[in-house]
Enzyme design. Structure first.
Site, short mmCIF file in Angstrom:
data_model
loop_
_atom_site.label_atom_id
_atom_site.label_comp_id
_atom_site.label_asym_id
_atom_site.label_seq_id
_atom_site.Cartn_x
_atom_site.Cartn_y
_atom_site.Cartn_z
N LEU A 153 0.84 -1.19 0.00
CA LEU A 153 0.00 0.00 0.00
C LEU A 153 0.88 1.24 0.00
CD1 LEU A 153 -3.10 0.52 0.02
CD2 LEU A 153 -2.86 1.06 2.46
N GLY A 154 1.78 1.29 -1.01
CA GLY A 154 2.56 2.48 -1.23
C GLY A 154 1.76 3.48 -2.06
N ILE A 156 1.38 3.83 -5.32
CA ILE A 156 0.58 3.22 -6.38
C ILE A 156 -0.56 2.41 -5.77
CG2 ILE A 156 0.58 1.69 -8.37
CD1 ILE A 156 3.51 2.40 -8.81
N ARG A 176 4.57 -4.02 5.42
CA ARG A 176 5.50 -4.27 6.53
C ARG A 176 4.84 -3.97 7.87
NH1 ARG A 176 9.30 -1.65 3.01
NH2 ARG A 176 9.05 0.29 4.17
N THR A 177 4.05 -2.88 7.93
CA THR A 177 3.38 -2.48 9.16
C THR A 177 1.99 -1.95 8.82
OG1 THR A 177 4.30 -0.25 9.02
CG2 THR A 177 5.55 -1.86 10.31
N ARG A 233 6.36 -6.85 -10.02
CA ARG A 233 7.48 -7.45 -10.71
C ARG A 233 7.22 -8.95 -10.82
NH1 ARG A 233 8.83 -3.16 -12.34
NH2 ARG A 233 10.86 -2.12 -12.15
N ASP A 257 0.89 -8.41 -15.84
CA ASP A 257 1.60 -7.42 -16.65
C ASP A 257 3.10 -7.64 -16.59
OD1 ASP A 257 1.80 -5.03 -18.27
OD2 ASP A 257 2.40 -3.93 -16.47
N GLU A 262 11.19 -11.73 -18.51
CA GLU A 262 10.67 -10.92 -19.63
C GLU A 262 11.73 -10.75 -20.71
OE1 GLU A 262 9.29 -7.28 -17.89
OE2 GLU A 262 7.80 -8.30 -16.65
N HIS A 280 4.14 -5.88 -19.97
CA HIS A 280 4.75 -4.92 -19.02
C HIS A 280 4.51 -3.48 -19.47
CE1 HIS A 280 8.18 -4.39 -15.87
NE2 HIS A 280 7.25 -3.45 -15.76
N GLY A 282 2.44 -1.19 -17.64
CA GLY A 282 1.79 -0.44 -16.58
C GLY A 282 1.91 1.06 -16.70
#
Length: 320
Positions: A153-154, A156, A176-177, A233, A257, A262, A280, A282
């Site tokens: 949940l960065g 993007i 992570r948290t 990725r 994607d 690749e 790929h 995106g």
């Protein structure tokens, strides 16, 4: 004072090349008849690099050949093509292109999700191949009532979540948290997230910390009606486990994607009717790629003008 020497190992957009050429002494390694000899000759003078995934791995051996290197400007928000830890140990700054591609990738993610659930590419082929007169296209699954899990949940991931809110679906995440101020349900492991959802969207950085984060156990927890979407990725998922899960009906479908090797995609994946495959793309719109290229230029220009990097990265620690 002479202009700094910049190395570009693989071709980038014409506008990026032109802008760097105008400001620096740009060495186009891919144009050299003998790249190794060229690198041996100019390597000690190189102070900056402009790279993309096409350049291959940029690692400690690369840095050893470039003793004066100060900065590596990467074209892309993901920088798992660069050994950031080795760079940091040598005092080399690594930059990426965050922000300018968040919305584009989020748009593509929603498009890929809808295409996978509603089988849009398959329906297109059905019409093109002349099958419509033979009968209606088979009914598809739906997005209605789905529980969506975001693996990461960065920036993007948050952009994807904002779009999903408009569809009225339940949203949860793993990182992570637990993040303060986030209303979505949090799960403390990828398996727990997958078990609570029937769509799993991977949107984490690549690299060793996230390698095979989605494995056979995660896919089993997602379940037979589950759908896996990967816009992160290829290394994030155990591709062999994914192929097996799709083949055996462990999960219901996938929209991909990105891939492990690749541009090579396994024949078994290409033959599966419940999978949507993209090359790929995106962030691959003209406007977004132009903005990404400009940020590569801006990072190098700002650094050598003495103002520091515009978008330096930190060594990754795993999914956000």
């Amino acid at each position: 004072m002479t202009d700094p020497d910049i190395l570009m190992p693989a071709p980038m957009a014409d506008a990026v090349i032109a802008a760097l050429d105008a400001r620096f002494v740009l060495h186009r390694l891919w144009e050299q008849a003998d790249p190794a000899a060229c690198l041996a000759s100019v390597g000690p003078r190189i102070r900056g690099m402009a790279v993309s995934t096409l350049a291959g791995r940029v690692d400690a051996a690369s840095f050893d050949a470039l003793p004066a290197l100060e900065i590596v400007a990467n074209f892309g928000v993901g920088y798992d093509n660069i050994d950031a830890a080795a760079a940091a140990a040598r005092g080399i700054v690594v930059t990426n292109t965050p922000g300018v591609l968040d919305e584009e990738v989020a748009d593509l993610t929603i498009g890929l999700l809808l295409a996978t659930l509603r089988r849009i590419p398959q329906a297109d082929r059905y019409v093109r191949d002349g099958h419509w007169p033979d009968g209606s296209f088979p009914l598809s699954p739906t997005l209605r009532g789905r529980r969506i899990g975001l693996l990461g949940l960065g920036a993007i991931g948050k952009a994807v979540a904002r779009r999903l809110e408009g569809f009225g679906v339940a949203i949860a995440y793993h990182g992570r948290t637990r993040q303060a101020g986030v209303a979505y349900d949090y799960h403390d492991s990828p398996v727990a997230l997958a078990a609570a959802c029937d769509v799993l969207i991977a949107i984490v950085p690549g690299g060793a910390a996230t390698r095979h984060l989605v494995d056979a156990a995660v896919l089993a927890a997602l379940g037979a009606e589950g759908v896996f979407i990967n816009v992160a990725r290829g290394s994030v998922v155990d591709q062999a486990a994914l192929v097996a899960a799709l083949r055996d009906g462990t999960i219901g479908g996938a929209g991909l994607d990105v891939f492990e090797d690749e541009p090579h995609v396994p024949e078994e994946l290409r033959a599966m009717s419940q999978v949507v495959l993209l090359p790929h793309i995106g962030s691959a719109s003209r406007d977004t790629r132009a903005a990404m290229g400009q940020l590569v230029v801006d990072n190098l220009t700002s650094w050598f003008d003495g103002h520091g990097a515009v978008s330096p990265v930190s060594v990754p620690a795993g999914p956000r």
